[in-house]
Design a protein around this motif. Structure first.
Motif, short mmCIF file in Angstrom:
data_model
loop_
_atom_site.label_atom_id
_atom_site.label_comp_id
_atom_site.label_asym_id
_atom_site.label_seq_id
_atom_site.Cartn_x
_atom_site.Cartn_y
_atom_site.Cartn_z
N THR A 74 23.08 6.32 -7.55
CA THR A 74 22.34 6.58 -8.81
C THR A 74 20.94 7.04 -8.00
OG1 THR A 74 21.24 4.10 -8.89
CG2 THR A 74 23.31 4.74 -9.90
N ALA A 75 20.13 7.50 -9.05
CA ALA A 75 18.88 7.83 -9.04
C ALA A 75 18.12 8.43 -10.13
CB ALA A 75 18.67 9.34 -8.04
N VAL A 76 16.78 8.53 -9.93
CA VAL A 76 15.87 8.77 -11.33
C VAL A 76 15.73 10.52 -11.01
CG1 VAL A 76 13.75 8.74 -12.31
CG2 VAL A 76 14.70 6.65 -11.14
N GLY A 77 16.36 11.29 -12.19
CA GLY A 77 16.03 12.37 -12.00
C GLY A 77 15.43 13.04 -13.37
N LEU A 78 15.94 14.20 -13.86
CA LEU A 78 15.45 14.99 -14.98
C LEU A 78 16.49 15.23 -15.89
CD1 LEU A 78 12.35 16.81 -13.70
CD2 LEU A 78 12.36 14.55 -14.98
#
Length: 377
Positions: A74-78
């Motif tokens: 998982t990650a923080v993206g846009l």
């Protein structure tokens, strides 16, 4: 809006050029203002409130999500609209990939969810294959060498293969200069099975790597000596260093097709433009697509050996890597820097990837582990 005002001023100056000779100055002022306006747009780094909001949800749900074998990170993206979102990486080759994707909601606790179908994230050491672009990143260089070049542990040959990666950059530790690369490029041989030896402090590090000299170390040159740091499996960085042999590496730390660096570093932000210089794909450019990533990567116990452990990294940087165009096998150890013309700042140490995304350790975390600083101006 800044671009609109700038275009209006250019048109007015074109009409009234004979009446007002100061138009060039005005346009210059508005050009600077437009650039400042563009930079004033939201910078989505780890301190941005909206990014922090997604990170809070990510922290709560990632462990449960990754219990599903199809979900590998998982990650923080846009989102497509440019809003921070929780990115969930699904192994498209997994048997239940389609079902896993369909089971995910469009939002989790009010945070948008973006799904990326990818293949497994692997540590990008290389076996023999082509490399380099306009400038050769695989050829034996005249000393002192530049970095961003083929290299590796002199004895990295086992199980019918030889391996290697990229000698990425130069760091200063305790007043001495060291080549920075990855653990899995310089130190990963931890069993004597396939070649009868294991990597040890004092071993030679060569340029080019065995993968580019038909696995014959006699065709290389010793440029540094390994100083084992044993970063993995117990730490959150995939790094290794080798002490420079006097006169063998440029003391300014120049990197092929990038040049010398700034001695300072930069913190990653979403959509930030970056570049790297590596053994296989040479000089490539991309942009950051994810922050604070939790990613699982498998590691072998020697060249072409068995999987010995799977490491789950946290807080990693994700970079767009469509078709492995930014990072490919053999590029491991490359330094990722800002995409600027002169003296770029280091952003991350590249170590793994898939055919859609590349992964980097934040450079400040690497330097903190090593107790070092970047060599630069």
């Amino acid at each position: 809006m800044g671009k609109l005002y700038l275009n209006m001023m250019k048109k007015l100056c074109s009409i009234g050029r004979r009446m007002f000779t100061g138009c060039a100055i005005i346009v210059s002022i508005f050009t600077a203002a437009a650039a400042a306006w563009a930079q004033g747009a939201d910078v989505f780094d780890l301190n941005h409130p909206k990014v922090r909001e997604v990170m809070a949800v990510q922290k709560d749900v990632t462990a449960d999500l990754m219990k599903q074998p199809e979900i590998i990170g998982t990650a923080v993206g846009l989102t497509g609209a440019g809003e921070p979102a929780l990115v969930i990486y699904i192994n498209r080759d997994a048997k239940g990939a389609s079902e896993a994707k369909q089971s995910l909601p469009p939002k989790l606790r009010g945070v948008p969810v973006q799904v990326e179908l990818t293949d497994r994230f692997v540590a990008n050491a290389g076996k023999p294959g082509s490399g380099g672009t306009t400038v050769s990143h695989t050829a034996k260089q005249t000393v002192p060498i530049q970095l961003g070049t083929s290299g590796g542990w002199r004895n990295d040959l086992a199980n019918g293969y030889c391996c290697g990666g990229t000698l990425g950059s130069l760091v200063n530790i305790g007043g001495e200069q060291y080549i920075l690369s990855n653990y899995h490029v310089l130190e990963a041989d931890i069993v004597s099975g396939g070649n009868g030896i294991v990597a040890a402090t004092g071993d030679n590090v060569i340029q080019p790597g065995l993968i580019d000299i038909s696995c014959n170390a006699a065709n290389s040159q010793n440029v540094a000596t390994l100083v084992k740091k044993s970063a993995l499996p117990n730490n959150n960085v995939d790094c290794a260093v080798a002490k420079v042999v006097s006169g063998m590496v440029r003391a300014d730390g120049a990197i092929l097709e990038i040049g010398t660096l700034s001695a300072s570093t930069a913190v990653a932000s979403l959509q930030q433009k970056v570049k790297k210089s590596g053994r296989t794909t040479g000089l490539t450019r991309s942009s950051i697509s994810g922050l604070n990533a939790t990613i699982s990567v498998s590691y072998e116990n020697e060249c072409a050996g068995s999987t010995v452990f799977t490491k789950t990294f946290t807080g990693q940087i994700v970079i767009s890597n469509k078709g492995s165009s930014f990072l490919s096998g053999g590029d491991s150890g490359s330094l990722m820097v800002e995409d600027v013309a002169n003296k770029p700042r280091a952003v991350g140490l590249l170590f793994a990837g898939s055919s859609t995304s590349a992964i980097a350790n934040p450079i400040n975390e690497v330097l903190a582990f090593l107790g070092g600083t970047m060599v630069g101006n």
